[in-house]
Design an enzyme around this catalytic site. Sequence first.
Site, PDB file in Angstrom:
ATOM      1  N   THR B 190       0.840  -1.188   0.000  1.00  0.00           N
ATOM      2  CA  THR B 190       0.000   0.000   0.000  1.00  0.00           C
ATOM      3  C   THR B 190       0.874   1.237   0.000  1.00  0.00           C
ATOM      4  OG1 THR B 190      -0.011   0.157   2.377  1.00  0.00           O
ATOM      5  CG2 THR B 190      -1.750  -1.173   1.386  1.00  0.00           C
ATOM      6  N   GLU B 336      -5.992  -3.699  -0.650  1.00  0.00           N
ATOM      7  CA  GLU B 336      -6.383  -4.765   0.283  1.00  0.00           C
ATOM      8  C   GLU B 336      -7.504  -5.633  -0.258  1.00  0.00           C
ATOM      9  OE1 GLU B 336      -5.818  -1.647   0.985  1.00  0.00           O
ATOM     10  OE2 GLU B 336      -4.616  -1.443   2.810  1.00  0.00           O
ATOM     11  N   LYS B 446     -15.978  14.742  13.144  1.00  0.00           N
ATOM     12  CA  LYS B 446     -16.834  14.098  14.138  1.00  0.00           C
ATOM     13  C   LYS B 446     -17.229  15.142  15.151  1.00  0.00           C
ATOM     14  CE  LYS B 446     -13.945  10.210  13.054  1.00  0.00           C
ATOM     15  NZ  LYS B 446     -12.710  10.787  12.436  1.00  0.00           N
ATOM     16  N   TRP B 451     -21.432  12.910  12.185  1.00  0.00           N
ATOM     17  CA  TRP B 451     -20.324  13.029  11.245  1.00  0.00           C
ATOM     18  C   TRP B 451     -20.672  14.038  10.158  1.00  0.00           C
ATOM     19  CZ3 TRP B 451     -17.824   7.593  10.075  1.00  0.00           C
ATOM     20  CH2 TRP B 451     -17.286   7.082  11.284  1.00  0.00           C
TER      21      TRP B 451
END
Lengths: 546, 546
Positions: B190, B336, B446, B451
């Site tokens: 990654t 992933e 947040k 959110w």
Amino acid sequence: MLRGIPSTMGDDYQLNVLSLLRHAAVNFPNTEVVYRRSDGDWGRSTYAEEMRRVSRIAHALTKLGIGPESTVGVLDWNSRRHFELYFAVPALGATMVQLNLRLGEADLAYVVNHSQTQYVVVDESLLPIAEKLAAGSYVKQWIVASDTPSSQVETSLENVVFLEDLMGEAPEEFDFEQVEESTAAYAGYTTGTTGKPKGVYYSNRASYLHTMAITAGLKVGYTDVIMPITPMFHVLSWGFPQMAAGAGAKVVLPGQFSAAEMGAIAKAFVDEEVTVANGAPAIFAGLLEYIRAQDETPDLSRARLISGSTEPPVSLMKGFRELTGAEVIHAYGASETTPVVSVNWQIKPELGELDEDAKWDLKRSQGLPVAGVEVKVVDPTGEELPRDGKSMGELLIRGPWIATAYHKLDDNAERFDDGWWKSGDVAVINEAGYVKLTDRLKDVIKSGGEWISSIDMENAIMDDARVLEAAVIAVPDEKWDERPVAYVVLRDGETVSADEVREGLLEKFAKWQLPDVIEFVTELPRTSVGKLDKKVLRTQHLGEDA
Amino acid sequence: MLRGIPSTMGDDYQLNVLSLLRHAAVNFPNTEVVYRRSDGDWGRSTYAEEMRRVSRIAHALTKLGIGPESTVGVLDWNSRRHFELYFAVPALGATMVQLNLRLGEADLAYVVNHSQTQYVVVDESLLPIAEKLAAGSYVKQWIVASDTPSSQVETSLENVVFLEDLMGEAPEEFDFEQVEESTAAYAGYTTGTTGKPKGVYYSNRASYLHTMAITAGLKVGYTDVIMPITPMFHVLSWGFPQMAAGAGAKVVLPGQFSAAEMGAIAKAFVDEEVTVANGAPAIFAGLLEYIRAQDETPDLSRARLISGSTEPPVSLMKGFRELTGAEVIHAYGASETTPVVSVNWQIKPELGELDEDAKWDLKRSQGLPVAGVEVKVVDPTGEELPRDGKSMGELLIRGPWIATAYHKLDDNAERFDDGWWKSGDVAVINEAGYVKLTDRLKDVIKSGGEWISSIDMENAIMDDARVLEAAVIAVPDEKWDERPVAYVVLRDGETVSADEVREGLLEKFAKWQLPDVIEFVTELPRTSVGKLDKKVLRTQHLGEDA
């Protein structure tokens, strides 16, 4: 087997057939599941609702003691409940045993006992079969699936419960555990003409992989509408129920099927705008007939009719394309192969220059193997033959959804070899990879070191318009090993001599291949399901010789 | 895990990526593999020829000692040899390590060393990178892949062999053994903005299943022509090389890629009649520009442009459809996830009544999960949120080709939980199952238990035509946990007040959600690859506060 560095992926995430339905319920909750009830009426459900019902069925079956290692027979048409059982039974780690309601009584009893089936779900319309089966069988629990209230269903069966009653107030969620993927999700039994039925046990893994392969091979997606016409008690209806769920496609379940009901099914096919259906050529011939009889011809240009069992006639393929735009697609497989081995999806681009007749010839063939399946044609010593469109040999098949043994059969060597299943089909494969069946191994004539296709010879004899039918069998011969013998039925009022038949064959066969004996008869022996019975002809011929 | 009756199927037939190429070579021997060489010329091969070359490469690599547990780095463009190595390396039980040639020197060295890569195949054009990498790395053997004769290639590398020389007279067949399917076929690292690259090791099984799933999900078949434009050293080019082989589709490998070469690639796209390509929206914007500049607009109505990395702009999607008939299809995934998680293939039939704008909005979204992948959106406690198109939470992903850990990382708990990968993406899922990313978890604000999507707020600020760019970050707040702070770049000559910005936001946000601080700046900080660097803004802001 080579082992290298382990991966970091979810390799122990098990391939389970339940996940296909769950995929549909979560991502296509409103997509319809349309079904025909035993009273002939149609009902409509959704994938979300089906998942809830599958959970309730799981509660019901668990209450009966069904779990890992249980075998649950199902005696049902292509019904909504059969569809649900395709997912509910394997989800519990149990194995669903397909009970072919067209099998003879003795064979059906054999299947139930050989698979040690203790639980059988039976549709109310099939109770008479279950009642005959009950005596002396392993079955300890009959589960009746019915739209009729249980109080109104009469049966002489003992130990009966009613599925809908059991589901009653069961919760709409079930805490499903993952099932080890090599656990048998389904079991089916072959219906060969010789010997006892043989058990093929399909793993969750095999069924899942097969589903993905045919979804890709048939280009099925959530804009499709899928109708499994092939019985769901027979070769898993080609995996169509699982494919519909995995693709999130609307599914239309035609319920009970007989020639008399062709009209209702054909009407639903048109009304529900089905785009993918499966069946034998005879089924599609009925569908074409129905469409021809309509005042207005529907546009079926999105429809793909997946035709199995035998080569579809060119007239059928042309008829659909010209009248409706639908394509008939020939697919090949068997009980031992989950079942799809090859699909004749489209003519390969590189063959675009073939003339029309050659294209139709190619289109009738068994087509190209789907990714994941290996095929080869071998000579009697097991040596692979060239892919030249001419070299004829037995077709061997291998892959992650191909059987490598029969259930509880000690000696599998006759039909399996090093992971390959010996299909018993004689085939050629051409340079472009197309598989073409030419005969059954037991019917091919092995003469002078060469193979003569009995089917090719029969077709060549029938090229003469005066001939109605022909059958060619192999008879033992000291010098040549085997020689062909032809049985010919002439059309009413026609006369043809044996020499004329031989003369006609010379176009396609060498002189030494021609049958020495040609018998003119008035009809050919057939099995109870209407297939040519060459066994009878062979016995007859040898009896005459003896 | 439940275990039931074992099946009779070939469950130990291992899913190997090699079998995809073998499928193509056997069934599509004449189908073309078209490739661009380092000198810019195009070459043409076939699947049969590629299988022979893969066998010869296998001999060459075996001679060097490569086998199970070896790691083989590849530093190459989307070349023919890279394509061949995709199959040859895993076929030996070895692991191919993707070396991202765009990584910084230190990161690339880290990847080579962390993966203990002892062998590296390097294209001649990339020798300078290899030469920098050589010092202090694990690499004991450099293998140069070149069209130039080895005698003419100059390099300061030690321990160099040349692939084509090694292949020399190697036999065209190789007796490949099956590889245990959980063996890592590939490894990728990654390239997060924080911390060291992390290793994702893809099993043969994961890659095979992913191939089948995307082949089905994208409806790819042997009448398609596939061009992997996404680098093959990056997220496996979305599995396109394997998909092309498994489908038996002609493949066009564009070789070296840079903005300067867009013309050559676009020309090949049109000339070779590509029907399926992948890339970022910027790539497809270049393609559209090329097509607009042609005298004659090609008919691309069969083409599907699979667009990843970020949401494709509606103008791009409309542009292609209106001008050429091609469809831009948004797909979502990550290193992933092998990488495809979801595909926005077509608007679901049930949503056919939406108005045009709503359809385009939906079409930009990440779409529907492909069969086999599970997704859910969870709140900070891990509780699943409703699929209502409004409830915003972190997107968790699970399935047979989703990572469950990073390679050699002791503590995986931060990003993995019970088989689920925590994507770090904030998303909503609507009633119809469509996934829509709204933010990155690290960027979402947040505030007061709710959110706020920083991206939504940025887009809302940019709705004002006087605004060129905007960035919204979260800053700690004692009372509210976090509060948004907006950075705004105005177009030349425009004036906008902070209150006007807040006013404009009221259409989509509640009053308490509005940023207290709005900073007008002349430009926004970006990373080396041009992405907005919010980390810098956060440091800046906190620095100012401190």
